[in-house]
Scaffold this active site. Structure first.
Site, short mmCIF file in Angstrom:
data_model
loop_
_atom_site.label_atom_id
_atom_site.label_comp_id
_atom_site.label_asym_id
_atom_site.label_seq_id
_atom_site.Cartn_x
_atom_site.Cartn_y
_atom_site.Cartn_z
N ASP A 102 0.82 -1.21 0.00
CA ASP A 102 0.00 0.00 0.00
C ASP A 102 0.86 1.26 0.00
O ASP A 102 0.49 2.28 -0.59
CB ASP A 102 -0.91 0.02 1.23
CG ASP A 102 -2.08 -0.95 1.10
OD1 ASP A 102 -1.83 -2.11 0.75
OD2 ASP A 102 -3.22 -0.55 1.35
N GLU A 104 -6.87 4.42 -0.66
CA GLU A 104 -6.60 5.05 0.62
C GLU A 104 -6.32 6.54 0.43
O GLU A 104 -5.68 6.95 -0.53
CB GLU A 104 -5.38 4.41 1.29
CG GLU A 104 -5.67 3.06 1.88
CD GLU A 104 -4.46 2.47 2.59
OE1 GLU A 104 -4.64 1.47 3.27
OE2 GLU A 104 -3.35 3.01 2.44
N CYS A 161 1.41 -8.00 5.17
CA CYS A 161 0.91 -6.65 4.92
C CYS A 161 -0.59 -6.59 4.67
O CYS A 161 -1.30 -7.59 4.70
CB CYS A 161 1.71 -6.01 3.80
SG CYS A 161 3.40 -5.63 4.34
N ASP A 162 -1.05 -5.38 4.37
CA ASP A 162 -2.44 -4.94 4.54
C ASP A 162 -3.51 -5.88 4.01
O ASP A 162 -4.42 -6.27 4.73
CB ASP A 162 -2.62 -3.58 3.88
CG ASP A 162 -1.81 -2.50 4.56
OD1 ASP A 162 -0.79 -2.85 5.18
OD2 ASP A 162 -2.17 -1.32 4.49
N LYS A 163 -3.49 -6.22 2.73
CA LYS A 163 -4.57 -7.01 2.14
C LYS A 163 -4.25 -8.49 2.09
O LYS A 163 -5.11 -9.31 1.82
CB LYS A 163 -4.89 -6.51 0.71
CG LYS A 163 -5.08 -5.01 0.61
CD LYS A 163 -6.07 -4.46 1.61
CE LYS A 163 -6.03 -2.96 1.70
NZ LYS A 163 -4.80 -2.39 2.23
N SER A 169 -5.61 4.74 5.33
CA SER A 169 -4.55 3.91 5.87
C SER A 169 -4.62 3.97 7.38
O SER A 169 -5.11 4.94 7.97
CB SER A 169 -3.20 4.45 5.40
OG SER A 169 -2.16 3.91 6.17
N CYS A 193 5.23 -1.91 8.61
CA CYS A 193 5.62 -0.54 8.95
C CYS A 193 5.36 -0.22 10.42
O CYS A 193 4.35 -0.64 10.99
CB CYS A 193 4.88 0.46 8.05
SG CYS A 193 5.43 0.40 6.34
#
Length: 551
Positions: A78, A440, A119-121, A466, A191
């Site tokens: 992202d 985002e 990570c995110d997804k 985000s 992160c």
């Protein structure tokens, strides 16, 4: 065993030969075949190191009597896609990840799986696949990134992105920013903030789908040991026939939301938990979210909402300690987990080691959770705000709408000094369908903070945020503008009224005038290439309030 359909019988000679050609022995094929879904890639720091996690997982599986078979899926960052056309893809990639795991596991008839994520997804996509396939499964993440250090103090991702505004205002030089870039993100891992990546990995532990230890840093030897234990534990789940749907119950989702509210997680968690619950055939709606928010104290504030980092949470006792405090105040529910034990057994020895990082109910930041659901004539089906990251003076706000049809136009206006104190920045046609992919809005929200407008300006959108976002930022507005929702009818200068604690988002325009505007409204075409994945996604995706799942 499922795998026997490919390894046993006279007619499976060629199947066995294909395994032998890869170096397997007949004895290997007598054992359970365990899929190790490794999302290692060189595309982002969260996934650059996952081969070391996979190696330890494989060792654990071999020690416990299984045969590991490793394969990958895609993984988008992202952060690298942020603020440009690439941001249309990360949320949409969640469905591809779930589908690709399904294809491989069912296509090759594996017996169980370990899902290596970060990570995110990727994390929610894999959890969706786990619920859908319902074979013994454990997830393990690569762990949070270490805290950065620059100019004599601890720093991280959000400090860096907000520094861009400081350069624009002339209080930091470009050379200083260039030096800052070298130190804010010191190595591998998710992160160093409570972004969506860390939020979802922490909530995976709360769901019971990973072993305790989701806060262990990426660079710690404890992370490798956890991976090896995960490999051993999957064999125990296989032997006991414990599958995701035994774990992903209503109680599990309740606990995940409870932890989400207590730590003030990313607003994206509501998209993902809804989608995972859909795959698990568990009821999940915004009424449930509101109820849990109202009864859950806000105990942890990590960057960007507070001053602490994920590494601080780990040293303070981790998610175990947060859950123990929630149990002590009578909120947490007991439920089965991938440890083979129940939640209460897992957290029995947990304790808060730093009360500044994990607060008690008595000293909570607030007695209600870190996320809020808002409704009103601008959001008849709802909208979401990370209340934990809003300064008190912006919990109620009223101001004129400054309307932008896409993110880039808003960013240009903010950095160009065109946004005034009191304004409400409206960014529309960025929803699941209209974006498509629900980009985002971290870049415009960070621009608002960087331009020293964080306590003076709000931003509302049918896009999403985000976990790095802070400020009066309200997203997921539904129905989205591309479906003719009220957001599409807002005009420059209309008065927007926001009450985050009261859960209200309204436009001071009469229903009669809105009806007149609706008659003239024409839906724009999404900005996508014909025959592309995004074009198909735009046709199939549903509302953010239902998790942006595909029809």
């Amino acid at each position: 065993m499922r795998s026997h359909v490919t390894t046993k019988g006279l007619e499976r000679a060629t199947h066995r030969a294909l395994y032998y050609s890869m170096g397997h022995s007949p004895e290997d094929l007598d054992k359970p075949i365990i899929a190790v879904v490794n999302t290692q890639s060189e595309s982002m720091p969260g996934h650059i190191h996952l081969d070391s996690i996979a190696k330890a997982v494989r060792e654990g599986i071999l020690m416990a009597g299984g045969t590991p078979i490793e394969f990958p899926t895609i993984a988008l960052c992202d952060g690298i896609a942020q603020g440009n056309y690439g941001m249309h893809y990360p949320l949409a990639s969640r469905e591809l990840i779930a589908d690709s795991v399904e294809c491989m596991v069912n296509g090759h008839s594996y017996d169980a799986m370990v899902l290596i994520t970060e990570c995110d997804k990727i994390t929610p996509g894999m959890l969706m696949a786990a619920a859908r396939l319902d074979i013994p499964t454990i997830m393990i993440s690569g762990g949070p990134m270490d805290t950065g250090f620059y100019d004599g103090k601890e720093q991280g991702y959000t400090d860096l992105i907000e520094a861009q505004g400081a350069v624009q205002r002339g209080v930091m030089t470009r050379d200083e920013l260039s030096e800052f870039e070298q130190f804010a993100l010191p190595g591998c891992g998710a992160c160093n903030i409570l972004g969506t990546a860390n939020s979802m990995n922490f909530l995976t532990e709360a769901l019971g789908m990973s072993l305790p230890g989701s806060t262990i840093p990426a660079t710690s030897g404890r992370r490798i040991a956890l991976a090896k234990e995960t490999g051993k534990k999957i064999m125990e789940l296989f032997n006991k026939e414990i599958t995701p749907k035994d774990i992903l119950t209503e109680e599990a989702f309740y606990n995940a939301l409870l932890v989400d509210m207590a730590i003030g997680g990313s607003t994206n968690t509501l998209l993902h938990l809804a989608a995972i619950a859909h795959e698990a055939d568990v009821k999940f709606d915004m009424d449930m979210v509101e109820k849990i928010c109202a009864e859950t104290p806000h105990l942890v504030k990590l960057k960007p909402a507070g001053d602490h980092f994920p590494a601080d949470l780990d040293r303070a006792g981790g998610i175990d300690a947060v859950m123990k405090e929630l149990k002590n105040i009578g909120l947490l529910k007991d439920n089965k987990t991938v440890t083979g034990k129940n939640v209460f057994e897992n957290i029995e020895k947990a304790s808060i080691k730093n009360a500044n990082v994990i607060r008690s109910k008595k000293d909570a930041y607030s007695q209600t959770g870190g996320l809020s659901i808002l409704y009103g004539n601008l959001a008849p089906e709802g909208a979401v705000c990370k209340k934990a990251a809003v300064v008190p003076g912006m919990l109620k706000h009223e101001g004129p709408a400054r309307v932008f049809e896409k993110e880039e136009e808003a960013v240009k206006a903010i950095y160009g000094g065109e946004i005034n104190p009191g304004d409400v920045v409206v960014v529309r046609y960025e929803g699941p369908k209209g974006g498509p992919g629900m980009r985002e809005m971290l870049t415009p929200t960070s621009a608002i903070i960087g331009m020293d407008l964080g306590d003076k300006v709000a931003l509302i959108t049918d896009g999403r945020f985000s976990g790095a976002t802070r400020g009066a930022a309200i997203g997921h507005i539904s129905p989205e503008a591309a479906e003719g929702g009220p957001l599409a009818l807002v005009e420059e200068g209309d008065l927007v009224s926001i009450d985050i604690e009261g859960g209200k988002l309204n436009l001071d325009v009469s229903e009669e005038i809105l009806a007149q505007r609706k008659e003239k409204w024409v839906a724009p075409q999404p900005p996508v290439q014909r025959k592309s994945y995004l074009e198909r996604y735009s046709r199939m995706v549903t509302s953010a309030m239902s998790g942006a799942i595909l029809k």
